[in-house]
Design a protein around this motif. Structure first.
Motif, PDB file in Angstrom:
ATOM      1  N   ARG A  84     -44.199-115.840  62.219  1.00 52.93           N
ATOM      2  CA  ARG A  84     -43.513-116.420  61.094  1.00 52.93           C
ATOM      3  C   ARG A  84     -42.197-117.227  61.231  1.00 52.93           C
ATOM      4  O   ARG A  84     -41.351-117.262  60.348  1.00 52.93           O
ATOM      5  N   SER A  85     -41.794-117.537  62.541  1.00 56.61           N
ATOM      6  CA  SER A  85     -40.756-118.012  62.947  1.00 56.61           C
ATOM      7  C   SER A  85     -40.684-118.797  64.155  1.00 56.61           C
ATOM      8  O   SER A  85     -41.614-118.775  64.880  1.00 56.61           O
ATOM      9  N   THR A  90     -32.739-118.682  65.368  1.00 61.27           N
ATOM     10  CA  THR A  90     -34.224-118.393  64.397  1.00 61.27           C
ATOM     11  C   THR A  90     -34.327-119.170  63.297  1.00 61.27           C
ATOM     12  O   THR A  90     -33.292-119.075  62.336  1.00 61.27           O
ATOM     13  N   THR A 125     -36.914-119.248  60.054  1.00 66.87           N
ATOM     14  CA  THR A 125     -38.093-118.607  59.709  1.00 66.87           C
ATOM     15  C   THR A 125     -39.004-119.661  58.604  1.00 66.87           C
ATOM     16  O   THR A 125     -38.428-120.065  57.675  1.00 66.87           O
ATOM     17  N   ASP A 178     -41.912-118.031  56.206  1.00 65.47           N
ATOM     18  CA  ASP A 178     -42.723-116.863  56.124  1.00 65.47           C
ATOM     19  C   ASP A 178     -43.755-117.276  55.423  1.00 65.47           C
ATOM     20  O   ASP A 178     -44.059-116.706  54.144  1.00 65.47           O
ATOM     21  N   GLY A 218     -47.249-118.980  60.367  1.00 69.71           N
ATOM     22  CA  GLY A 218     -45.930-119.410  60.734  1.00 69.71           C
ATOM     23  C   GLY A 218     -45.677-120.917  60.895  1.00 69.71           C
ATOM     24  O   GLY A 218     -46.448-121.956  60.567  1.00 69.71           O
TER      25      GLY A 218
END
Length: 137
Positions: free
Chosen positions: A52-53, A101, A103, A105, A109
């Protein structure tokens, strides 16, 4: 008759779940290198995608008398951009190495990422200097 109805419902429920299963993606991808150079300043490192990132681990270096620099990381899912992650600013020949990072979500990802080397002046105005093309997962 009740047994047939119950059996039919079970078959439909089982078939329904097969049709909505998303393809599995690797938890993390192999590191992919990037390099952005502007004069004697740079942002170089690697990116890793996870579920997710996306994380960029790299070094940002500024030049003496050349103002301040920082790196940005923007995750994409298709054409939709997600929140930008930034390194801290470095000035007058300083450098910083740090992971950043961004993200996305959503299931699966990010599908790609763009990294940017930016300048910031004494008034806080930000100027993008160099950007990668999209780096795919």
């Amino acid at each position: 008759m009740r047994r047939l109805v119950a059996a039919g419902i079970g078959v439909v429920a089982t078939l329904g779940t097969i049709g909505i299963a998303a393809p599995a993606q690797a938890a993390t991808t192999a590191a992919k290198p990037f390099e952005l150079i502007y004069g004697n300043s740079f942002y170089t490192g690697t990116v890793n995608f996870s579920n997710r990132s996306v994380t960029a681990t790299g070094e940002v270096k500024s030049t003496v008398g050349g103002g301040c620099r920082f790196g940005e990381v923007t995750a994409f899912v298709g054409d939709k951009g997600y929140p930008v992650g930034r390194t801290r600013s470095v000035c007058d020949g300083d450098a910083v190495v740090m992971p950043i990072t961004s993200t996305a979500d959503v299931p699966g990802g990010p599908t790609s990422v763009v990294l940017t080397l930016c300048a910031v002046d004494s008034h806080g105005s930000v100027t993008p200097l160099r950007s990668t093309s999209r780096i795919a997962r």
